[in-house]
Design a protein around this motif. Structure first.
Motif, PDB file in Angstrom:
ATOM      1  N   ALA A 118       0.878  -1.136  -0.195  1.00 23.61           N
ATOM      2  CA  ALA A 118      -0.014   0.015  -0.186  1.00 23.61           C
ATOM      3  C   ALA A 118       0.924   1.248   0.102  1.00 23.61           C
ATOM      4  N   THR A 119       2.028   1.151  -0.531  1.00 28.38           N
ATOM      5  CA  THR A 119       2.802   2.458  -0.544  1.00 28.38           C
ATOM      6  C   THR A 119       2.995   3.250  -1.803  1.00 28.38           C
ATOM      7  N   ASP A 120       2.323   2.861  -3.057  1.00 29.31           N
ATOM      8  CA  ASP A 120       2.405   3.592  -4.271  1.00 29.31           C
ATOM      9  C   ASP A 120       0.899   4.230  -4.302  1.00 29.31           C
ATOM     10  N   ASN A 121       1.128   5.740  -4.335  1.00 29.22           N
ATOM     11  CA  ASN A 121      -0.061   6.424  -4.543  1.00 29.22           C
ATOM     12  C   ASN A 121      -0.897   6.530  -5.749  1.00 29.22           C
ATOM     13  N   SER A 122      -0.037   5.969  -6.624  1.00 28.34           N
ATOM     14  CA  SER A 122      -0.722   5.492  -8.133  1.00 28.34           C
ATOM     15  C   SER A 122      -1.628   4.470  -8.144  1.00 28.34           C
ATOM     16  N   ASP A 123      -1.664   3.587  -7.021  1.00 32.99           N
ATOM     17  CA  ASP A 123      -2.678   2.606  -6.812  1.00 32.99           C
ATOM     18  C   ASP A 123      -3.609   2.918  -6.269  1.00 32.99           C
ATOM     19  N   GLY A 124      -5.071   2.594  -6.896  1.00 37.09           N
ATOM     20  CA  GLY A 124      -6.199   3.044  -6.434  1.00 37.09           C
ATOM     21  C   GLY A 124      -7.055   1.739  -5.926  1.00 37.09           C
ATOM     22  N   ALA A 125      -6.341   0.715  -6.116  1.00 40.61           N
ATOM     23  CA  ALA A 125      -6.859  -0.541  -5.733  1.00 40.61           C
ATOM     24  C   ALA A 125      -6.041  -1.492  -5.025  1.00 40.61           C
ATOM     25  N   ILE A 126      -6.348  -2.159  -3.746  1.00 39.10           N
ATOM     26  CA  ILE A 126      -5.614  -3.228  -3.156  1.00 39.10           C
ATOM     27  C   ILE A 126      -6.593  -4.218  -2.821  1.00 39.10           C
ATOM     28  N   VAL A 127      -6.134  -5.215  -3.305  1.00 41.65           N
ATOM     29  CA  VAL A 127      -7.151  -6.471  -3.198  1.00 41.65           C
ATOM     30  C   VAL A 127      -6.310  -7.552  -2.350  1.00 41.65           C
ATOM     31  N   THR A 128      -6.569  -8.196  -0.970  1.00 44.85           N
ATOM     32  CA  THR A 128      -5.910  -9.118  -0.511  1.00 44.85           C
ATOM     33  C   THR A 128      -7.039 -10.392  -0.411  1.00 44.85           C
ATOM     34  N   PHE A 129      -6.486 -11.496  -0.307  1.00 47.22           N
ATOM     35  CA  PHE A 129      -6.960 -12.786   0.092  1.00 47.22           C
ATOM     36  C   PHE A 129      -6.371 -13.622   1.084  1.00 47.22           C
ATOM     37  N   VAL A 130      -6.870 -14.317   2.076  1.00 49.47           N
ATOM     38  CA  VAL A 130      -6.344 -14.979   3.075  1.00 49.47           C
ATOM     39  C   VAL A 130      -7.194 -16.247   3.026  1.00 49.47           C
ATOM     40  N   GLY A 131      -6.605 -17.234   2.924  1.00 48.69           N
ATOM     41  CA  GLY A 131      -6.981 -18.753   2.897  1.00 48.69           C
ATOM     42  C   GLY A 131      -6.790 -19.304   4.221  1.00 48.69           C
ATOM     43  N   LYS A 132      -7.584 -19.807   4.968  1.00 49.44           N
ATOM     44  CA  LYS A 132      -7.449 -20.456   6.381  1.00 49.44           C
ATOM     45  C   LYS A 132      -7.920 -21.908   6.563  1.00 49.44           C
ATOM     46  N   VAL A 133      -7.378 -22.643   7.404  1.00 46.93           N
ATOM     47  CA  VAL A 133      -7.826 -23.855   7.669  1.00 46.93           C
ATOM     48  C   VAL A 133      -9.274 -24.015   8.348  1.00 46.93           C
ATOM     49  N   ARG A 134     -10.274 -24.846   7.701  1.00 47.00           N
ATOM     50  CA  ARG A 134     -11.367 -24.978   8.082  1.00 47.00           C
ATOM     51  C   ARG A 134     -11.858 -26.049   8.770  1.00 47.00           C
ATOM     52  N   ASP A 135     -12.838 -26.246   9.488  1.00 48.72           N
ATOM     53  CA  ASP A 135     -13.071 -27.359  10.465  1.00 48.72           C
ATOM     54  C   ASP A 135     -13.838 -28.627   9.322  1.00 48.72           C
ATOM     55  N   PHE A 136     -13.864 -28.324   8.301  1.00 47.75           N
ATOM     56  CA  PHE A 136     -14.745 -29.377   7.437  1.00 47.75           C
ATOM     57  C   PHE A 136     -14.015 -29.567   6.008  1.00 47.75           C
ATOM     58  N   ASN A 137     -14.430 -30.765   5.207  1.00 43.28           N
ATOM     59  CA  ASN A 137     -13.890 -30.913   4.116  1.00 43.28           C
ATOM     60  C   ASN A 137     -14.821 -32.008   3.536  1.00 43.28           C
ATOM     61  N   ASP A 138     -15.473 -32.028   2.372  1.00 39.52           N
ATOM     62  CA  ASP A 138     -16.087 -33.137   1.818  1.00 39.52           C
ATOM     63  C   ASP A 138     -17.138 -33.637   2.771  1.00 39.52           C
ATOM     64  N   GLY A 139     -17.704 -33.048   3.864  1.00 41.28           N
ATOM     65  CA  GLY A 139     -18.529 -33.704   4.854  1.00 41.28           C
ATOM     66  C   GLY A 139     -17.838 -34.212   6.040  1.00 41.28           C
ATOM     67  N   ALA A 149     -15.385 -33.993   9.301  1.00 38.83           N
ATOM     68  CA  ALA A 149     -14.440 -33.032  10.291  1.00 38.83           C
ATOM     69  C   ALA A 149     -13.092 -32.835  10.002  1.00 38.83           C
ATOM     70  N   VAL A 150     -12.560 -32.004  10.164  1.00 35.66           N
ATOM     71  CA  VAL A 150     -11.214 -31.712   9.861  1.00 35.66           C
ATOM     72  C   VAL A 150     -10.483 -31.136  11.150  1.00 35.66           C
ATOM     73  N   THR A 151      -9.251 -31.892  11.768  1.00 34.56           N
ATOM     74  CA  THR A 151      -8.897 -31.381  12.962  1.00 34.56           C
ATOM     75  C   THR A 151      -7.491 -30.742  12.475  1.00 34.56           C
ATOM     76  N   ASP A 152      -6.865 -30.765  11.335  1.00 35.04           N
ATOM     77  CA  ASP A 152      -5.801 -30.176  11.314  1.00 35.04           C
ATOM     78  C   ASP A 152      -5.273 -30.232   9.631  1.00 35.04           C
ATOM     79  N   LEU A 153      -4.309 -29.603   9.160  1.00 35.46           N
ATOM     80  CA  LEU A 153      -4.025 -29.519   7.779  1.00 35.46           C
ATOM     81  C   LEU A 153      -2.310 -29.641   7.659  1.00 35.46           C
ATOM     82  N   THR A 154      -1.860 -30.638   7.067  1.00 33.54           N
ATOM     83  CA  THR A 154      -0.228 -30.251   6.827  1.00 33.54           C
ATOM     84  C   THR A 154      -0.284 -30.316   5.297  1.00 33.54           C
ATOM     85  N   LEU A 155       0.761 -29.156   5.142  1.00 37.32           N
ATOM     86  CA  LEU A 155       0.897 -29.142   3.625  1.00 37.32           C
ATOM     87  C   LEU A 155       2.459 -29.181   3.336  1.00 37.32           C
TER      88      LEU A 155
END
Length: 154
Positions: free
Chosen positions: A23-44, A46-52
């Motif tokens: 967010a340091t350049d004043n010529s940028d009028g748009a900044i879009v961010t995405f954060v993905g998180k570990v959720r507690d379910f997948n394919d029906g 319950a998920v307890t943890d995730l190893t990548l």
């Protein structure tokens, strides 16, 4: 002042600090961010943890390649991709994508493109904890379809 920051790491990342980096350049009028998180379910189930796991060197190269593809499609300034590896518990952050551009449509589209291609092209392997069991997770059909739509020019 175009800048790319591609990082694969075990430690968590600080979203406000990463936002501040792009967010340091004043010529940028748009900044879009995405954060993905570990959720507690997948394919029906319950998920307890995730190893990548990943293929060091190749993973970063693929992330740089999809960043270059995004830059060919949209006028972008800053692009940051941070992806964690190792074991994460529920609610932990997995991935951060940040994009800056003069215009919002380019920033939104590029951010969506980057996550769609990251999910289908980058060599990451997911091992979910499901109770006392562990299972490898295949790419989702929806992710593959999203990437195919970009390839067909959507």
């Amino acid at each position: 002042m175009m800048q790319d920051r591609i990082v694969v790491q075990q430690p968590d990342f600080d979203v406000p600090a990463e936002y501040a980096r792009i967010a340091t350049d004043n010529s940028d009028g748009a900044i879009v961010t995405f954060v993905g998180k570990v959720r507690d379910f997948n394919d029906g189930s319950a998920v307890t943890d995730l190893t990548l796991e990943h293929y060091p060197g190749m993973t970063e190269a693929v992330l740089q390649q999809i960043t270059a593809q995004a830059r060919e499609r949209w006028p972008l300034n800053f692009v940051t991709i941070i992806h964690r590896v190792g074991t994460m518990t529920l609610g932990e952050q997995i991935v951060f994508i940040g994009v800056s551009s003069a215009h919002r449509k380019a920033a939104f589209a590029a951010c969506e493109f980057l996550i769609d291609f990251l999910k289908t092209k980058a060599p990451f392997w997911k091992l979910e904890g499901v109770g006392a069991d562990k299972r490898w997770v295949d790419a989702r059909d929806a992710d593959e379809q999203a990437a195919q739509a970009w390839e067909q020019g959507s």
